[in-house]
Design a protein around this motif. Structure first.
Motif, PDB file in Angstrom:
ATOM      1  N   TRP A 245      -4.517  -0.117 -18.691  1.00  0.00           N
ATOM      2  CA  TRP A 245      -5.953   0.200 -18.970  1.00  0.00           C
ATOM      3  C   TRP A 245      -6.143   1.740 -18.963  1.00  0.00           C
ATOM      4  N   ALA A 249      -7.999   3.432 -21.990  1.00  0.00           N
ATOM      5  CA  ALA A 249      -9.233   4.151 -21.764  1.00  0.00           C
ATOM      6  C   ALA A 249      -9.247   5.508 -22.355  1.00  0.00           C
ATOM      7  N   LEU A 383      -7.248  11.594 -16.671  1.00  0.00           N
ATOM      8  CA  LEU A 383      -8.329  10.684 -17.192  1.00  0.00           C
ATOM      9  C   LEU A 383      -9.693  11.350 -16.814  1.00  0.00           C
ATOM     10  N   THR A 387     -12.488  12.659 -19.671  1.00  0.00           N
ATOM     11  CA  THR A 387     -13.934  12.007 -19.504  1.00  0.00           C
ATOM     12  C   THR A 387     -14.849  12.955 -19.151  1.00  0.00           C
TER      13      THR A 387
END
Length: 443
Positions: A245, A249, A383, A387
């Motif tokens: 995941w 993502a 991550l 983001t």
């Protein structure tokens, strides 16, 4: 082939019309530039240091100048008609060899000059093809021919310097001195080329079709943005291992922020600049085409390559099961990612200022937010850093959609009216095909 024989071949089918669009062969030719961008990014990603980044930017600048010359030739003659594709295929082959040899262009000078020599000789062929073709097609324009002669010293010295950059370092015993000499020669080539473009000026040149010119550059910018997509895909490692995941993502975020950067240019700025170039005439049109497109697209593409490198590094770490998901991004990934987007947006603002004489506060705010976020993102998990960048880029787009809604509607109405008028004119012209000939009954 003599000039007289060539003039017989240069009929109306080969001339660029004021409303001409991009030739299919031009898009085909750009496939080699796709490969060149890929090689530059892959060669740099293998070992990212300050020196390798400098080498990547030097190669990109020299490659981009060849593309600019290519686009200038395409303003004078259709590249997919008559004998021209034969010459262009020769140029494509040379450019392909140029790209293949790029990883060796800045290798250890003690390993020999074979790779750098291929780079130099390939570049000579590329420039020779463009120079000879433009020299032939300007037989009926003394002003353009004289302007071409003013660029001749740049062609000669650029190619001579690249040959020197290939040969001289191998005969210098000190590796450090050899490297500095080679890098200095490449830097001199870049300064010579772009300074010549300014000093020679716009007298004698012309941009017959503003539509063709803007479409040509918009397509190459999309090609460059595609490199970001490729880098995210390469970094995700989803082809070589079961998906996780975090990797999925990160891949999605990479596509979203790249799409936001596409929107930042092509939603309003690009279409409005196209109209501005259409409205400009003669010298001012050529100056705008040179400054905004030939020059300012280069730092935009450089920014794309930089943030593509950063995105690949971050996504690769996120997708690596051996690296904890809570670990901050390592190395230069965050500065490359955020700095590349800053470079892209700042260059786009200069493009907007040069073509539209306006500056959007939303872009200034986004650049300041990105700059302030670098030290924060450097301590965040990869991550989270990705983001944060995506949130800023999407926030820029969302803000402009709301704030500039009226301006966007007005621009879209102007574009629709332009296209409707153009289509009506084309339909009226083509209606002659359905008119009965002499002695034929009407239907």
């Amino acid at each position: 082939m003599g000039g007289k024989g060539l003039r017989g071949r240069l009929g109306p089918a080969m001339a660029i019309a004021p409303g001409a669009r991009v030739d299919k062969f031009e898009v085909f030719f750009d496939l080699v530039f796709v490969f060149s961008f890929f090689i530059i990014t892959r060669a740099t990603a293998a070992h990212i240091t300050g020196r390798t980044l400098l080498h990547a930017l030097l190669v990109l600048a020299v490659l981009w100048w060849a593309w600019v010359i290519h686009s200038v030739v395409a303003t004078r003659v259709r590249l997919g008609v008559g004998f021209v594709p034969v010459l262009m295929v020769v140029g494509m082959a040379a450019l392909f060899c140029f790209a293949l040899a790029l990883p060796q262009a800045f290798g250890d000078p003690r390993e020999g000059a074979a790779g750098p020599a291929v780079v130099a000789l390939s570049y000579i062929v590329i420039r020779a093809v463009h120079f000879l073709l433009f020299w032939h097609v300007t037989h009926d324009s003394p002003d353009e021919r004289r302007q071409l002669y003013r660029f001749a010293p740049e062609v000669v010295f650029s190619t001579a310097l690249l040959i020197a950059a290939a040969m001289v370092p191998s005969v210098i015993n000190d590796p450090g001195a050899a490297t500095m000499a080679r890098d200095g020669l490449w830097l001199t080539v870049v300064l010579l080329q772009y300074t010549t473009g300014i000093l020679v000026g716009t007298w004698g040149w012309g941009v017959t079709s503003a539509e063709h010119w803007t479409e040509r550059y918009d397509l190459i910018l999309i090609i460059a943005l595609g490199e970001s997509v490729i880098s995210v895909g390469v970094g995700s490692n989803l082809l070589g291992q079961p998906p996780t995941w975090p990797a999925v993502a990160a891949a999605v975020l990479g596509i979203v922020f790249t799409a936001a950067l596409w929107w930042a240019h092509y939603d309003m700025i690009g279409p409005a600049a196209r109209i501005a170039l259409h409205a400009a005439k003669d010298g001012p049109r050529v100056a705008m085409a040179r400054d905004a497109y030939a020059y300012l697209y280069l730092p935009m593409i450089a920014g794309i390559i930089l943030f593509a490198l950063g995105a690949e590094e971050i996504v690769h770490e996120i997708a690596d099961p051996k690296i904890p998901i809570t670990d901050p991004a390592h190395g230069p990934a965050v500065p490359l990612l955020f700095g590349g987007v800053i470079c892209y947006l700042a260059s786009n603002m200069l493009f907007q200022l040069r073509t539209l004489h306006t500056l959007s506060w939303t872009r200034v705010g986004a650049v300041l937010a990105l700059a302030a976020s670098i030290p924060v993102a450097a301590h965040l998990p990869g991550l989270a850093a990705l983001t944060l960048l995506t949130a800023i880029c999407v926030g820029l787009v969302a803000t402009e959609v709301v704030v500039y809604a009226e301006a966007r509607d007005a621009l879209n109405e102007a574009v629709l009216a332009e296209r409707t008028t153009h289509e009506a004119h084309e339909a009226a012209w083509r209606s002659r095909w359905h008119e009965p000939g002499p002695g034929e009954p009407s239907t």
